[in-house]
Design a protein around this motif. Structure first.
Motif, short mmCIF file in Angstrom:
data_model
loop_
_atom_site.label_atom_id
_atom_site.label_comp_id
_atom_site.label_asym_id
_atom_site.label_seq_id
_atom_site.Cartn_x
_atom_site.Cartn_y
_atom_site.Cartn_z
N ALA A 56 54.56 33.87 48.27
CA ALA A 56 55.26 34.61 47.21
C ALA A 56 54.32 35.62 46.56
N GLN A 57 53.09 35.22 46.29
CA GLN A 57 52.14 36.15 45.70
C GLN A 57 51.82 37.30 46.66
N MET A 58 51.79 37.02 47.94
CA MET A 58 51.57 38.10 48.91
C MET A 58 52.74 39.09 48.90
N ARG A 59 53.96 38.56 48.73
CA ARG A 59 55.12 39.44 48.63
C ARG A 59 55.05 40.29 47.35
N ILE A 60 54.58 39.67 46.26
CA ILE A 60 54.41 40.42 45.01
C ILE A 60 53.42 41.57 45.22
N ALA A 61 52.31 41.29 45.89
CA ALA A 61 51.32 42.33 46.16
C ALA A 61 51.93 43.46 46.99
N ARG A 62 52.73 43.11 47.97
CA ARG A 62 53.35 44.14 48.82
C ARG A 62 54.29 45.03 47.99
N ILE A 118 45.52 41.39 43.24
CA ILE A 118 46.26 40.13 43.40
C ILE A 118 45.74 39.37 44.62
N LEU A 119 45.58 40.08 45.72
CA LEU A 119 45.14 39.42 46.96
C LEU A 119 43.71 38.92 46.85
N ARG A 120 42.86 39.66 46.15
CA ARG A 120 41.48 39.20 45.96
C ARG A 120 41.44 37.93 45.11
N ARG A 121 42.27 37.90 44.05
CA ARG A 121 42.32 36.70 43.21
C ARG A 121 42.81 35.50 44.02
N LEU A 122 43.77 35.75 44.87
CA LEU A 122 44.28 34.66 45.72
C LEU A 122 43.21 34.14 46.66
N ARG A 123 42.40 35.05 47.22
CA ARG A 123 41.32 34.62 48.12
C ARG A 123 40.33 33.73 47.38
N ASP A 124 40.06 34.06 46.14
CA ASP A 124 39.13 33.24 45.36
C ASP A 124 39.74 31.89 45.01
N ALA A 125 41.04 31.91 44.67
CA ALA A 125 41.71 30.69 44.22
C ALA A 125 42.09 29.78 45.37
N ALA A 126 42.37 30.37 46.53
CA ALA A 126 42.83 29.58 47.68
C ALA A 126 42.06 30.01 48.92
N PRO A 127 40.77 29.64 49.00
CA PRO A 127 39.95 30.10 50.13
C PRO A 127 40.47 29.65 51.49
N GLU A 128 41.26 28.57 51.52
CA GLU A 128 41.81 28.12 52.80
C GLU A 128 42.81 29.13 53.37
N HIS A 129 43.32 30.03 52.52
CA HIS A 129 44.25 31.08 52.96
C HIS A 129 43.56 32.44 53.07
#
Length: 584
Positions: free
Chosen positions: A363-369, A383-394
């Motif tokens: 969902a966050q990836m869709r928001i970024a798009r 947004i995508l950089r924050r997600l990488r920090d918060a969810a390194p498995e993704h």
């Protein structure tokens, strides 16, 4: 003076003697639960104190208990058996039996279960375990006698005995003996539908599908309104590839029993597998009439509506699903996608913002798009950089998403730099390498494509997409046609019905001048996937074979469907001046 070393033991003996009337032995020990056949109930508390409480009896009870707690089942068996003999108590005989089985001592188990049956000849679980022991000894006739008692006693208790014995019979080897024993048991009550259903289950487990189908059909004859045998019949028919007959059975039952949800669900699943989405949705909608808030049915209808491109209906069903309070994350995620497809980015953002659980990252990836498409590329990347920090498995898929957004916005150099960074963080990641290779060739750097695709193939020689991409690029943009043919041939051997691979083979054959062969592959590819690039290749092949009108028919059909396809437009422009049709 009292020896203090014995004080704890004496206290235990006193406690045992004082409370033996309510002593629930099985609450603290049940040594062979995992060794018991299905359907054998566990030991409950003793209803009364063992008769004639003596020091010998108390001693054997206590030692049996301690041995069980210490994981010494054979010692537990010996003392529980002695206690059962002293007290003539069937509960203690059961504990002895279970302990013997836990110790894998079949002889001891046989001795204990015989005592148990002498003390409680009508105990259903005793007969079931006695049958289990007889099976382990290979004594089929004795096992049959005990199973007959299980069926009789279960019937008296209002239970279904035939189904209780299925799990036990499934342990018998060889398979032939299972069927012999079950058939002998069914012969005792040939008009009982449960008997034939149990036989069908045993036969299915033994992979004797012909016998299983025959038995379940007999079950249905004896009890036409029982759903479970029909469900089993359908699954058996599907398992042996008789899909048409399975469908016929489902349709007949659904027509006769319109409210049988189990069969309707199976019917809907079959329709989905047959890609008859509209009919499947109708089936689910019928189910929804009986249970208008059933979340799984609402979800299924929503997905089918999306498959049918009925976005308004899909929106309605997912909104209803969200309102039930169940599967809210799923509902919100799909509602976000629906609003995005309908050109409502603000509504899509609102729904995506409500998504948690497994779909949260997507969902966050869709928001970024959405932000990137709205011209806020920096915000999307943040947004995508924050997600990488918060969810390194993704991290890897998040890098891929960001690179794709950069490419779509024309930032090709930034995209390549990001992919370089991603591969430093995830060296050897096949998807990242493949994506960087494709970005490279779009920038005219075939050497970059070769570097990355060969790295993939070195680690995974059967990576079909890498083989195809390398072969197609070499065929399309170099004169290394024979080398390209080898890669595509390997890819096609792995996925022989992939239309993209068929197109690649057709195109390399065209480049090799093998036009009739090329035509066969390209026609197959276009029939499977009427894509603009395939149409361009097919039309070009038809043209060189002298079939120019056919080539134009393909091109006209394709350009109507994909008016912005660059490859197709380039080919059409190249051949436009040669068209012989009036008006061109």
């Amino acid at each position: 003076m009292m020896n203090l070393r014995h004080f704890p033991l004496l206290l235990s003996l006193a406690a045992l003697a004082g409370s033996v009337a309510a002593y629930g032995l099985s609450d603290s020990v049940n040594p062979a639960d995992n060794a018991m056949p299905a359907g054998a109930e566990s030991v409950g508390p003793l209803d009364r104190a063992p008769a004639g409480l003596t020091a010998d009896l108390v001693y054997n009870l206590l030692v049996g208990e301690i041995a069980s707690q210490r994981g010494e089942p054979w010692m537990a068996f010996a003392h529980y058996l002695r206690a059962a003999e002293l007290a003539s108590d069937p509960g203690l005989a059961e504990l002895a039996t279970r302990s013997a089985l836990a110790a894998n001592d079949i002889g001891a188990a046989d001795q204990a279960v015989r005592l148990w049956l002498r003390l409680a000849p009508e105990a259903l679980s005793a007969h079931l375990i006695a049958a289990h022991v007889a099976v382990l000894w290979g004594e089929q006739e004795r096992a049959l006698a005990h199973l007959q008692q299980v069926v009789r006693l279960a019937g008296l208790a209002g239970q279904e005995g035939f189904l209780q014995v299925v799990g036990l019979i499934a342990t018998i080897e060889p398979l032939l003996h299972r069927m012999e024993l079950m058939r002998a048991l069914v012969a005792e009550d040939p008009e009982n539908p449960s008997a034939h259903y149990a036989l069908a289950m045993v036969a299915a487990d033994a992979r004797d599908y012909t016998a299983a189908i025959a038995a379940v059909r007999r079950t249905i004859e004896l009890d036409p309104d029982w759903d479970r045998p029909r469900t089993l019949l359908v699954r058996l028919l599907l398992g042996v590839g008789q899909r048409a007959e399975a469908r016929s059975e489902l349709e007949a039952f659904v027509h006769r029993m319109p409210d049988g949800d189990a069969m309707r669900m199976l019917y809907a699943q079959l329709l989905v597998e047959e890609r008859e989405f509209s009919d499947a949705r109708n089936v689910f909608e019928r189910m929804l009439q009986n249970a208008p808030k059933e979340p799984d049915v609402l979800f299924a209808i929503g997905i089918l509506s999306l498959q049918l491109e009925d976005l308004e209906a899909a929106r309605t069903y997912f909104e209803r699903l969200h309102a039930t309070g169940q599967r809210r994350d799923d509902a919100a995620f799909y509602l976000g996608q629906i609003e995005e497809s309908l050109g409502e980015p603000a509504k899509a953002l609102a729904w995506y913002g409500k998504v948690g659980g497994d779909n949260a990252v997507d969902a966050q990836m869709r928001i970024a798009r959405i932000h990137a498409l709205d011209g806020h590329l920096d915000e999307a990347r943040a947004i995508l950089r924050r997600l990488r920090d918060a969810a390194p498995e993704h991290s890897a898929p998040l890098f891929l998403t960001e690179a794709e957004l950069l490419r779509e916005q024309g930032e090709t150099e930034l995209a390549m730099a990001l992919l370089d960074e991603a591969l430093e963080a995830h060296p050897g990641d096949e998807e990242l390498l493949y994506t960087r290779a494709i970005h490279g060739v779009k920038q005219g750097r075939i050497d970059w494509l070769e570097r990355d695709l060969r790295a993939i193939l070195e680690a995974n020689p059967d990576h079909a997409d890498a083989l195809n991409a390398l072969g197609y690029t070499l065929a399309d943009q170099t004169d290394r046609f024979q080398e390209a043919y080898g890669y595509i041939e390997r890819a096609l051997a792995i996925r022989p019905d992939d239309p993209a691979f068929l197109d690649s083979m057709g195109w390399v054959l065209f480049r090799l001048g093998r036009y009739p062969e090329a035509l066969e592959y390209l026609q197959r590819a276009y029939e499977m996937m009427p894509d603009g690039e395939i149409a361009a290749h097919l039309g070009e092949t038809l043209w060189v074979l002298g079939r120019r009108d056919a080539a134009w028919r393909i091109w006209d059909e394709a350009i109507a469907a994909e008016p912005d396809n660059e490859v197709l437009l380039r080919v059409i422009d190249h051949f436009r001046h040669s068209r012989r049709t009036p008006g061109r």
